[in-house]
Design a protein around this motif. Structure first.
Motif, PDB file in Angstrom:
ATOM      1  N   VAL A 102     -39.206   3.203 -14.046  1.00  0.00           N
ATOM      2  CA  VAL A 102     -38.960   1.991 -14.827  1.00  0.00           C
ATOM      3  C   VAL A 102     -37.464   1.926 -15.109  1.00  0.00           C
ATOM      4  O   VAL A 102     -36.870   2.930 -15.507  1.00  0.00           O
ATOM      5  N   VAL A 103     -36.862   0.763 -14.856  1.00  0.00           N
ATOM      6  CA  VAL A 103     -35.409   0.647 -15.005  1.00  0.00           C
ATOM      7  C   VAL A 103     -35.083  -0.461 -16.004  1.00  0.00           C
ATOM      8  O   VAL A 103     -35.545  -1.587 -15.864  1.00  0.00           O
ATOM      9  N   VAL A 104     -34.307  -0.113 -17.044  1.00  0.00           N
ATOM     10  CA  VAL A 104     -33.829  -1.106 -18.000  1.00  0.00           C
ATOM     11  C   VAL A 104     -32.330  -1.211 -17.790  1.00  0.00           C
ATOM     12  O   VAL A 104     -31.618  -0.219 -17.918  1.00  0.00           O
ATOM     13  N   SER A 105     -31.890  -2.412 -17.427  1.00  0.00           N
ATOM     14  CA  SER A 105     -30.482  -2.543 -17.066  1.00  0.00           C
ATOM     15  C   SER A 105     -29.873  -3.704 -17.836  1.00  0.00           C
ATOM     16  O   SER A 105     -30.529  -4.709 -18.075  1.00  0.00           O
ATOM     17  N   ASP A 106     -28.618  -3.532 -18.264  1.00  0.00           N
ATOM     18  CA  ASP A 106     -27.971  -4.649 -18.955  1.00  0.00           C
ATOM     19  C   ASP A 106     -26.541  -4.782 -18.509  1.00  0.00           C
ATOM     20  O   ASP A 106     -25.978  -3.862 -17.915  1.00  0.00           O
ATOM     21  N   LYS A 107     -25.957  -5.956 -18.782  1.00  0.00           N
ATOM     22  CA  LYS A 107     -24.537  -6.168 -18.454  1.00  0.00           C
ATOM     23  C   LYS A 107     -23.749  -6.175 -19.749  1.00  0.00           C
ATOM     24  O   LYS A 107     -22.892  -7.016 -19.989  1.00  0.00           O
ATOM     25  N   GLY A 108     -24.055  -5.184 -20.577  1.00  0.00           N
ATOM     26  CA  GLY A 108     -23.480  -5.138 -21.919  1.00  0.00           C
ATOM     27  C   GLY A 108     -22.175  -4.375 -22.007  1.00  0.00           C
ATOM     28  O   GLY A 108     -21.438  -4.262 -21.013  1.00  0.00           O
ATOM     29  N   ILE A 109     -21.950  -3.778 -23.170  1.00  0.00           N
ATOM     30  CA  ILE A 109     -20.627  -3.184 -23.432  1.00  0.00           C
ATOM     31  C   ILE A 109     -20.426  -1.845 -22.708  1.00  0.00           C
ATOM     32  O   ILE A 109     -19.304  -1.384 -22.545  1.00  0.00           O
ATOM     33  N   GLY A 110     -21.549  -1.231 -22.307  1.00  0.00           N
ATOM     34  CA  GLY A 110     -21.434   0.034 -21.576  1.00  0.00           C
ATOM     35  C   GLY A 110     -21.051   1.210 -22.471  1.00  0.00           C
ATOM     36  O   GLY A 110     -20.777   1.035 -23.672  1.00  0.00           O
ATOM     37  N   ILE A 111     -21.030   2.366 -21.876  1.00  0.00           N
ATOM     38  CA  ILE A 111     -20.753   3.595 -22.658  1.00  0.00           C
ATOM     39  C   ILE A 111     -19.641   4.372 -21.956  1.00  0.00           C
ATOM     40  O   ILE A 111     -19.674   4.559 -20.734  1.00  0.00           O
ATOM     41  N   PRO A 112     -18.632   4.791 -22.699  1.00  0.00           N
ATOM     42  CA  PRO A 112     -17.566   5.591 -22.070  1.00  0.00           C
ATOM     43  C   PRO A 112     -18.150   6.854 -21.430  1.00  0.00           C
ATOM     44  O   PRO A 112     -19.111   7.436 -21.944  1.00  0.00           O
ATOM     45  N   LYS A 113     -17.512   7.275 -20.346  1.00  0.00           N
ATOM     46  CA  LYS A 113     -18.031   8.409 -19.564  1.00  0.00           C
ATOM     47  C   LYS A 113     -18.176   9.675 -20.425  1.00  0.00           C
ATOM     48  O   LYS A 113     -19.147  10.416 -20.313  1.00  0.00           O
TER      49      LYS A 113
ATOM     50  N   GLY B 128     -17.825  -1.183 -20.511  1.00  0.00           N
ATOM     51  CA  GLY B 128     -17.429  -2.593 -20.381  1.00  0.00           C
ATOM     52  C   GLY B 128     -18.185  -3.335 -19.282  1.00  0.00           C
ATOM     53  O   GLY B 128     -18.010  -4.527 -19.112  1.00  0.00           O
ATOM     54  N   GLU B 129     -18.997  -2.657 -18.536  1.00  0.00           N
ATOM     55  CA  GLU B 129     -19.686  -3.333 -17.428  1.00  0.00           C
ATOM     56  C   GLU B 129     -21.192  -3.389 -17.599  1.00  0.00           C
ATOM     57  O   GLU B 129     -21.856  -4.299 -17.129  1.00  0.00           O
ATOM     58  N   GLY B 130     -21.732  -2.389 -18.235  1.00  0.00           N
ATOM     59  CA  GLY B 130     -23.187  -2.414 -18.415  1.00  0.00           C
ATOM     60  C   GLY B 130     -23.804  -1.035 -18.305  1.00  0.00           C
ATOM     61  O   GLY B 130     -23.128  -0.066 -17.947  1.00  0.00           O
ATOM     62  N   THR B 131     -25.067  -1.006 -18.631  1.00  0.00           N
ATOM     63  CA  THR B 131     -25.767   0.273 -18.698  1.00  0.00           C
ATOM     64  C   THR B 131     -27.106   0.149 -17.985  1.00  0.00           C
ATOM     65  O   THR B 131     -27.737  -0.910 -18.016  1.00  0.00           O
ATOM     66  N   THR B 132     -27.503   1.267 -17.333  1.00  0.00           N
ATOM     67  CA  THR B 132     -28.819   1.304 -16.702  1.00  0.00           C
ATOM     68  C   THR B 132     -29.535   2.578 -17.133  1.00  0.00           C
ATOM     69  O   THR B 132     -28.978   3.670 -16.995  1.00  0.00           O
ATOM     70  N   VAL B 133     -30.738   2.419 -17.677  1.00  0.00           N
ATOM     71  CA  VAL B 133     -31.532   3.593 -18.034  1.00  0.00           C
ATOM     72  C   VAL B 133     -32.759   3.590 -17.146  1.00  0.00           C
ATOM     73  O   VAL B 133     -33.402   2.570 -16.963  1.00  0.00           O
ATOM     74  N   ARG B 134     -33.037   4.750 -16.564  1.00  0.00           N
ATOM     75  CA  ARG B 134     -34.248   4.867 -15.735  1.00  0.00           C
ATOM     76  C   ARG B 134     -35.088   5.993 -16.268  1.00  0.00           C
ATOM     77  O   ARG B 134     -34.570   7.042 -16.611  1.00  0.00           O
ATOM     78  N   PHE B 135     -36.413   5.730 -16.307  1.00  0.00           N
ATOM     79  CA  PHE B 135     -37.295   6.862 -16.607  1.00  0.00           C
ATOM     80  C   PHE B 135     -38.465   6.838 -15.643  1.00  0.00           C
ATOM     81  O   PHE B 135     -38.816   5.787 -15.097  1.00  0.00           O
TER      82      PHE B 135
END
Ligand SMILES: Nc1ncnc2c1ncn2[C@@H]1O[C@H](COP(=O)(O)OP(=O)(O)OP(=O)(O)O)[C@@H](O)[C@H]1O
Ligand SMILES: [Mg+2]
Length: 588
Positions: free
Chosen positions: A509-520, A569-576
């Motif tokens: 299952v993949v939840v993806s957004d084009k949000g603020i993102g998380i620094p590495k 700054g580009e977005g985040t993707t979480v997969r489980f």
């Protein structure tokens, strides 16, 4: 052996010389004594017949009679002379000499009383003679002399015969002792030599040779005792080797590092793990204080156990924390003879400990913040007269209720986590079609998204295998991930939810957004409890920082994995992922 025979020869020679010397002296003495006795007897018998005034012819006859009657040695020549050295009587038919003068100076010396008796060895016609002159005395006056000339050849013959016998015996003895020596060498020297060689070889570390036991005597016993000793030494040594090998492999396979030093702190042993932990080679004889970059160097001799910690920076952001335990090696007299250092990698423990402390601090902080707010609002209500103003009062109460709810949520989350930790959560797992769950969640969030002007999409690549899961718990995970996506995505952007079957059969299952993102730098810690990228901002959005931690626990309890990829700054993707319900026979 040669030395032994040479010694024998020298000894024989010395004994021979001494013996012959003595032998000759003894024979000579004997010979002389004999002559002396003869002369003594003769002078006793004759002296009466030589009374002066007696007619000389008569006198001569009487003496002649005596000389002939006495059992004298016929080889000797005996003369009786008067005061004037004139021969009166003689043996061995030398009658012509009677009346003549005996010209021997010895006789005249005896007659004059200068010598008494006189002995002389003379050579005549190649033979040796002993010439013996003895005075004849009457009432103290020298009235004549006995002159004896005795050939010595017989004596020397006897000496020669004795010598020959002796030489033969000596030669036989020599041969005998040499033979004995050779036999002795065989039975004593050779085994001793062999034992000596064996000892030398043993000193060089070879215990495999054996001494041949040739006899049952002391030497034989020594040889077999020696073999026994070699056998024992070999056993002891191999035991020692085995022990050493065992110790080596124990040391090599230990999960802790070990370094041993002598009493001065010079390294004598170190294992692979120690070298790996310290990230460098450890030379033998190197000073332990050079091996370890310690703030307080160890002073030797060390008599008490000591513990310290060492932090080593490996890479940029990898710090290794080592616990060092120094244990002195003490003799029975408590004198320190060395040191054993055990290095333990406690990085993980220290990290956990730090996290635990942080967690407690975080919980207290998170609880205190709403409590302080509630308290100050209640005080304002109570003292500030806000009760009189119903609008203000109801606003105050609303804030108080919100904070109380926040606390309840926090405590609920904490309890949930603690239950998950102690595995007390009862999962009501059952075969589940994820499609429904995802569609419901999409329904719930599409409304929120519309409000925030966020484009929301759901895509399910069918068919999805059924999963064996607790519906409520998976709902919780989805809620959390979707709420995060919506929370951290600004207006006008998009959020998507999708699911598909992976090649290994798992559902992803993949939840993806084009949000603020998380620094590495924050990505690694994002699943930690209370970890938030921007605390103030997150809290203002009502977050506690426990959502992802709970989500991970739930996914893992279902046998799945969860991971997050993000670009700041580009977005985040979480997969489980979730494992399929049953092994699929026919995936179609
Ligand atoms: N999709 C996302 N985009 C950007 N940052 C995110 C995203 N998801 C999580 N984060 C960051 O990760 C942190 C932790 O998320 P988590 O869900 O655990 O906590 P929360 O959302 O702040 O609070 P809670 O979920 O308990 O209400 C957030 O505070 C946020 O900084
Ligand atoms: Mg969250």
């Amino acid at each position: 052996m040669t030395i032994y025979i040479l010694l024998l020869l020298i000894a024989m020679q010395l004994i021979g010389v001494y013996f012959f010397q003595n032998l000759e002296d003894r024979f000579y003495e004997n010979f002389r004594d004999n002559l002396e006795k003869q002369a003594g007897i003769l002078q006793e018998v004759i002296k009466d017949k030589m009374t002066p005034g007696t007619e000389s012819e008569k006198q001569r006859k009487a003496i002649d009679d005596i000389l002939n009657k006495l059992p004298l040695d016929k080889k000797n020549t005996i003369q009786i002379v008067d005061q004037e050295s004139v021969v009166i009587a003689t043996t061995s038919g030398e009658n012509s000499r009677i009346g003549q003068k005996n010209k021997s100076p010895r006789v005249s010396r005896v007659l004059q009383g200068i010598e008494s008796p006189s002995v002389e060895v003379s050579h005549k016609a190649g033979n040796r003679y002993m010439v013996y002159s003895y005075p004849i005395k009457n009432d103290g006056d020298i009235i004549g002399a006995v002159y004896i000339e005795a050939p010595m050849q017989e004596m020397y013959d006897t000496i020669r015969t004795v010598s020959k016998i002796l030489i033969k015996i000596t030669a036989a003895a020599m041969v005998g002792t040499s033979l004995l020596g050779i036999i002795l060498a065989r039975t004593i020297t050779n085994p001793v030599k062999e034992i000596t060689e064996q000892a030398t070889v043993m000193a060089e570390g070879d215990f495999n040779r054996k001494v041949t036991v040739k006899s049952d005597d002391e030497i034989g016993k020594l040889a077999s005792a020696f073999n026994h000793l070699a056998q024992h030494l070999r056993d002891a040594l191999s035991q020692n080797e085995e022990e050493k090998g065992r110790l080596q492999s124990v040391l090599a396979n230990m999960s802790d590092g070990v370094i041993a030093t002598d009493r001065k702190g010079k390294v004598i042993v170190s294992n692979r793990r120690a070298r790996k932990m310290l990230g460098k080679d450890i030379e033998l004889n190197e000073d332990i204080n050079q091996v370890l970059p310690l703030a307080n160097p160890i002073s030797f001799p060390l008599t008490e156990e000591r513990e310290s910690f060492l932090e080593l920076n490996r890479d940029e952001d990898e710090t290794l924390i080592l616990k060092l335990t120094f244990t002195p090696v003490l003799r029975a007299s408590r004198e320190a003879v060395g040191l054993i250092l055990v290095l333990q990698d406690v990085t993980e423990e220290e990290k956990l400990d730090r996290q635990r402390k942080e967690f407690v601090a975080n919980v207290s902080h998170e609880l205190r913040t709403p409590l302080t707010t509630i308290k100050s609002y209640l005080e304002a209500l109570d003292e500030g007269g806000a009760m009189e103003e119903p609008e203000l009062a109801s606003r105050f109460l609303r804030v108080t209720r919100q904070e109380a709810e926040r606390m309840t949520r926090l405590i609920h989350d904490l309890l949930q986590l603690s239950k998950l930790d102690s595995e007390k959560v009862r999962f009501h797992k059952q075969p589940l079609r994820l499609e429904e769950l995802l569609e419901d969640a999409a329904d719930r969030f599409s409304f929120q998204c519309r409000q925030k002007d966020i484009a929301f999409s759901l895509s399910i690549r069918k068919p999805l295998p059924r999963v064996y899961a607790d519906r409520d718990q998976i709902d919780r995970v989805l809620d959390n991930l979707l709420s995060n996506a919506v929370k951290y995505t600004p207006e006008g952007q998009s959020v998507s939810l999708s699911a598909h079957r992976r090649s290994d059969g798992y559902v992803e299952v993949v939840v993806s957004d084009k949000g603020i993102g998380i620094p590495k730098k924050d990505l690694d810690r994002i699943f930690e409890r209370f970890y938030r990228v921007d605390k103030a901002r997150s809290r203002s959005m009502g977050g506690t920082g426990l959502g992802l931690a709970i989500a991970r626990e739930i996914v893992q309890a279902h046998g799945g994995t969860i991971r997050m990829d993000s670009r700041y700054g580009e977005g985040t993707t979480v997969r489980f992922t979730l494992p399929p319900c049953e092994p699929e026979v026919n995936p179609a």
